[in-house]
Design an enzyme around this catalytic site. Structure first.
Site, PDB file in Angstrom:
ATOM      1  N   ALA A 175       0.817  -1.126  -0.080  1.00 23.54           N
ATOM      2  CA  ALA A 175      -0.012   0.099   0.040  1.00 23.54           C
ATOM      3  C   ALA A 175       0.951   1.401   0.048  1.00 23.54           C
ATOM      4  O   ALA A 175       0.517   2.287  -0.391  1.00 23.54           O
ATOM      5  CB  ALA A 175      -1.183  -0.006   1.106  1.00 23.54           C
ATOM      6  N   ALA A 176       2.085   1.399   0.638  1.00 22.48           N
ATOM      7  CA  ALA A 176       2.825   2.523   0.817  1.00 22.48           C
ATOM      8  C   ALA A 176       2.945   3.180  -0.534  1.00 22.48           C
ATOM      9  O   ALA A 176       3.388   2.384  -1.601  1.00 22.48           O
ATOM     10  CB  ALA A 176       3.992   2.416   1.257  1.00 22.48           C
ATOM     11  N   PRO A 177       3.131   4.540  -0.662  1.00 21.05           N
ATOM     12  CA  PRO A 177       2.805   5.456   0.193  1.00 21.05           C
ATOM     13  C   PRO A 177       1.359   6.019   0.419  1.00 21.05           C
ATOM     14  O   PRO A 177       1.284   6.641   1.133  1.00 21.05           O
ATOM     15  CB  PRO A 177       3.637   6.640  -0.367  1.00 21.05           C
ATOM     16  CG  PRO A 177       3.562   6.581  -1.718  1.00 21.05           C
ATOM     17  CD  PRO A 177       3.365   5.064  -2.083  1.00 21.05           C
ATOM     18  N   GLY A 178       0.561   5.327  -0.128  1.00 20.70           N
ATOM     19  CA  GLY A 178      -0.789   5.261   0.338  1.00 20.70           C
ATOM     20  C   GLY A 178      -1.901   6.130  -0.544  1.00 20.70           C
ATOM     21  O   GLY A 178      -3.021   6.260  -0.187  1.00 20.70           O
ATOM     22  N   LYS A 180      -3.218   5.216  -3.491  1.00 17.94           N
ATOM     23  CA  LYS A 180      -4.389   4.541  -3.660  1.00 17.94           C
ATOM     24  C   LYS A 180      -5.310   3.950  -2.634  1.00 17.94           C
ATOM     25  O   LYS A 180      -6.418   3.926  -2.631  1.00 17.94           O
ATOM     26  CB  LYS A 180      -3.732   3.023  -4.643  1.00 17.94           C
ATOM     27  CG  LYS A 180      -2.928   3.503  -5.793  1.00 17.94           C
ATOM     28  CD  LYS A 180      -2.412   2.279  -6.514  1.00 17.94           C
ATOM     29  CE  LYS A 180      -1.620   2.387  -7.482  1.00 17.94           C
ATOM     30  NZ  LYS A 180      -0.435   2.966  -7.160  1.00 17.94           N
ATOM     31  N   ASP A 205       2.182  -3.045   4.144  1.00 20.81           N
ATOM     32  CA  ASP A 205       3.420  -2.742   3.591  1.00 20.81           C
ATOM     33  C   ASP A 205       4.479  -3.661   4.276  1.00 20.81           C
ATOM     34  O   ASP A 205       4.409  -3.622   5.565  1.00 20.81           O
ATOM     35  CB  ASP A 205       3.579  -1.301   3.270  1.00 20.81           C
ATOM     36  CG  ASP A 205       4.721  -1.068   2.357  1.00 20.81           C
ATOM     37  OD1 ASP A 205       4.350  -0.967   1.039  1.00 20.81           O
ATOM     38  OD2 ASP A 205       5.946  -1.032   2.693  1.00 20.81           O
ATOM     39  N   ASP A 232       4.925  -9.018   5.029  1.00 19.91           N
ATOM     40  CA  ASP A 232       5.514  -9.355   4.055  1.00 19.91           C
ATOM     41  C   ASP A 232       4.249  -9.954   3.039  1.00 19.91           C
ATOM     42  O   ASP A 232       3.559 -11.020   3.407  1.00 19.91           O
ATOM     43  CB  ASP A 232       6.360 -10.765   3.834  1.00 19.91           C
ATOM     44  CG  ASP A 232       6.950 -11.138   2.657  1.00 19.91           C
ATOM     45  OD1 ASP A 232       6.606 -10.444   1.683  1.00 19.91           O
ATOM     46  OD2 ASP A 232       8.083 -11.869   2.711  1.00 19.91           O
ATOM     47  N   CYS A 312       3.952   0.067 -12.280  1.00 23.69           N
ATOM     48  CA  CYS A 312       4.305   0.990 -13.046  1.00 23.69           C
ATOM     49  C   CYS A 312       5.418   0.574 -13.989  1.00 23.69           C
ATOM     50  O   CYS A 312       6.455   1.366 -14.342  1.00 23.69           O
ATOM     51  CB  CYS A 312       4.549   2.198 -12.167  1.00 23.69           C
ATOM     52  SG  CYS A 312       5.653   1.697 -10.874  1.00 23.69           S
TER      53      CYS A 312
END
EC number: 2.1.1.203
Length: 762
Positions: A175-178, A180, A205, A232, A312
């Protein structure tokens, strides 16, 4: 550590100036934006349409436009949009600086309701013009208060394709940096009149430090339905929940976001280091981890649920290869969803059905049979396209979506949506877990809109088992398990928690999460003081200490409470809940030792039936612009209400009047304090400025950002956040150049430029 980070910032002014002069997210003038290997590789792959490769490369070398997203779930999103369009964008259209006409921000054509905008204006241009400086301050202030998020355009796509509803149980695996994650929370709270949606978001994360970026991002949205955990993702623990009959069941998620770590070659427009560091071996090293995370995701997805896999990266080894291997491994349990009509206006390329693999030495392979035995440790069969033409056609890989930078002036991105139609093959191999299947499935069907998950309630006394032990999925999941966890995993039948780590500054050992009992003494005074409604969920209130006085009280949703209580040994929780009350020693003599907290006012207020003052627009202006106004400053109606209330914490509520369209058409709720002869609002400065703008009051500070000191009462409330903010600062420092998702999209570093991060009661 915090001081060292600040020193590191001081020694890097030149780089920051380069970025400012070049544009938002641009710079690094000393890095040549050339990589012949990259060009050769993607020409050979044929991902870019014929005749467009030069356009593709030129776009990759251009700075990435800045994009902002308005927080869509808040009832005043329309007010913010109106303010942007009428107060800032119209004036920008007429601007010329140094003979150059300024291009006004434009809405993203494919994002719903004009809630996302992009602009090519650089920081240098913004700082040259006072009007643009006001626009910049507006963005900074609204970002702090959670009403606007700086987020890359393509990063907004995965949450939209998940089609979130308020009852969905959602897992964000990496999830980080958050940014989404924030979108997921927004969609969960689509109805602001429901303080506790049935669904929740678990944001995970693997990096403890990056988890605090998640906390920082999620806290702006003040949701009781978000939990940040540190695991993890490739062996994320299988969790339990308790049904209404008291039986333990396995938690399966209705929606999963699987935004995996990747080589990031789609981010070259903002992460300039990728130009010199890119090599084909990056994708080869990451493919196995991406597979393990994706497999772990579909194992925990409910039948009928959706999982979005995204990167990405433009590389098929990290994209279509993972999806194809996942579909093949599922034996028909998964299906690629056709999303071609979900985001009208978005330009994308369909997924490819053939690709090649190249080693860092330049050797090409088109099939696993060509790979020599000596390479079998670096190259895996799952990296190649299936050779069976019929099987390949049945996968419909063309339903994957690849976004190329030159098509809509964005970053590069890949996304695929998977629907789970049946249990994963290796999850079927549990004879003992198939008992009571019919009753469990029926119960789950009644409580959830999705089809029943594959594993029924566990028979009493039996340990929960994970999906991997019976087949290929388990092998993948165990490969990513941390050392030291294997023994507990075998013993308990679950992926064990991460190995115990020594306590370090800023992390690894969190304060406990202690739920209050319904007969806790703190409720007796609160019940009478605030006249809490009978349906107030006392069991959802928690604190962060076992002993001593409770300083702050938080609330979580019923469903998250269920998860926390049944998985205390499995979950490493970093943060959850929203603060609703803070201890106030002065308030004890007036009847209640706890005052309301602005963060949780929208969650708590529906249950408060007294100590509410209905205020007009003029009353709100007075309360937000004067530090401690006398009651006589309020209009007659509000003054009369206040005089009937004894001293202590209060709610100040503005109710919109549809007959006065010039006034804000959304509810405003503020925490306040009724003094002996005066009244005040306890509102953070950034939110104070937000509400004043909505009321039509011009808010503008000088460039020095000189602000007043926080009051003693607010300073107390700030103490608990100091360590977390220091951790965020360190994480942000390390985040530069390392973020695979969206650079500084959380906007935290941008807040620093404002020079005013204090909270105050002006």
């Amino acid at each position: 550590m915090g001081k060292r980070s600040r020193q590191r910032q001081k020694t890097q002014p030149a780089g920051r100036d380069h970025r400012d002069n070049a544009g938002w997210g641009a710079g690094y003038a000393d890095i040549v934006k050339e990589n012949k290997l990259f060009e050769h590789y993607y020409k050979e792959q044929g991902l870019v349409p014929e005749g467009e490769f030069e356009q593709f490369m030129n776009a990759m070398r251009e700075p990435l436009p800045a994009t902002i997203r308005i927080t869509g779930y808040k009832s005043h999103a329309k007010e913010i949009l109106h303010c942007l369009k009428e107060k800032y964008f119209k004036d920008i259209e007429k601007l010329e600086i140094d003979g150059q006409k300024i291009e006004a921000p434009q809405p993203l054509s494919w994002y719903p309701d004009e809630q996302a905008w992009h602009t090519n204006m650089s920081r240098k241009i913004i700082r040259k013009c006072p009007l643009l400086e006001k626009f910049h301050q507006f963005l900074v202030s609204e970002t702090e208060s959670g009403n606007i998020s700086r987020q890359e355009a393509v990063s907004m796509i995965p949450p939209l394709l998940l089609k979130i509803e308020s009852h969905h149980k959602i897992l964000d695996m990496c999830a980080a940096p958050g940014s989404k994650t924030a979108q997921l929370i927004e969609m969960l709270h689509s109805d602001m009149d429901v303080p506790f949606p049935e669904g929740f978001v678990i944001a995970n994360d693997v990096d403890n430090k990056r988890c605090y970026l998640l906390v920082h991002q999620a806290k702006r949205l003040n949701s009781p339905c978000i939990m940040v955990v540190n695991h993890d993702a490739s062996c994320f623990p299988m969790l339990q929940i308790q049904d209404c009959d008291g039986k333990k069941d396995i938690l399966f998620y209705d929606r999963i976001l699987c935004d995996v770590p990747c080589s990031g070659d789609g981010t070259m427009r903002k992460n300039i280091d990728v130009w010199k560091k890119w090599t084909t071996s990056n994708s080869l090293h990451l493919h196995g981890l991406q597979m393990r995370i994706a497999v772990r995701g579909v194992e925990q997805l409910a039948v009928g649920g959706r999982m979005v896999y995204s990167t990405c990266s433009l590389n098929p080894i990290e994209d279509e290869a993972v999806i194809a291997a996942l579909l093949e491994k599922s034996e028909g349990a998964l299906e690629l969803v056709d999303c071609s009509s979900d985001l009208p206006g978005l330009k994308w390329m369909p997924g490819v059905t053939s690709w090649k693999l190249m080693t860092k030495e330049g050797k090409w392979y088109t099939d696993w049979s060509e790979v020599p035995t000596s390479r079998h440790t670096q190259i895996r069969p799952t990296m190649f396209a299936p050779t069976d033409a019929e099987k390949l056609a049945g996968m419909h890989l063309e339903r994957c979506m690849r976004i190329l930078p030159h098509h809509q002036n964005t970053g590069g991105f890949f996304v695929a949506v998977l629907l789970k139609k049946a249990p994963m093959p290796w999850n079927k191999r549990y004879p003992k877990l198939r008992k009571e299947a019919s009753s469990s499935a029926e119960a789950r069907t009644q409580s959830s809109p999705v089809a029943p998950a594959e594993t029924p309630c566990l028979p009493e006394g039996e340990e929960m088992q994970e999906g991997g032990n019976g087949g290929g999925g388990g092998e993948e999941a165990q490969a990513g398990a941390p050392k030291g966890a294997s023994s507990s995993a075998k013993q308990d039948g679950v992926c064990g928690p991460p190995p115990s780590k020594k306590m370090k500054l800023f992390g690894y050992k969190e304060d406990p999460f202690v739920f209050l009992s319904e007969d806790d003494p703190v409720f007796s005074t609160m019940q009478s003081f605030y006249d809490l409604s009978p349906n107030f969920p006392k069991m959802n209130v928690l604190t962060r200490t076992h002993e001593g006085k409770k300083r702050h009280l938080y609330m979580v949703s019923k469903e998250l409470r269920n998860v926390m209580l049944n998985n205390s040994e499995r979950l490493k929780i970093i943060n959850t809940g929203v603060k609703v009350w803070s201890r106030n020693s002065d308030g004890e003599e007036f009847g209640c030792a706890f005052r309301l907290a602005q963060e949780g006012i929208y969650t708590l207020q529906p249950y408060i039936r007294s100590r509410i003052i209905t205020a007009s627009v003029e009353d709100i202006k007075v309360l937000l612009t004067q530090e401690n106004p006398f009651l006589s400053k309020l209009e007659a109606d509000a003054r009369a209400q206040a005089q009937k209330i004894v001293m202590g914490s209060i709610v100040l509520k503005y109710i919109p009047n549809p007959n006065k369209p010039a006034e804000p058409q959304c509810s405003i709720q503020l925490c306040g304090w009724r003094g002996k002869t005066s009244i005040r609002a306890f509102v953070p400065r950034n939110e104070r400025h937000h509400y004043l703008r909505m009321l039509g009051v011009e808010v503008f500070r000088d460039k020095q950002g000189v602000g007043q000191k926080p009051t003693d009462e607010e300073a107390k409330g700030e103490e608990e956040e100091e360590e977390e903010e220091a951790a965020v600062a360190v994480a942000e420092e390390d985040e530069r150049g390392l973020d695979l998702d969206n650079g500084s999209e959380n906007g935290s570093s941008e807040v620093k430029m404002d020079g005013d991060s204090q909270r105050t009661s002006v």
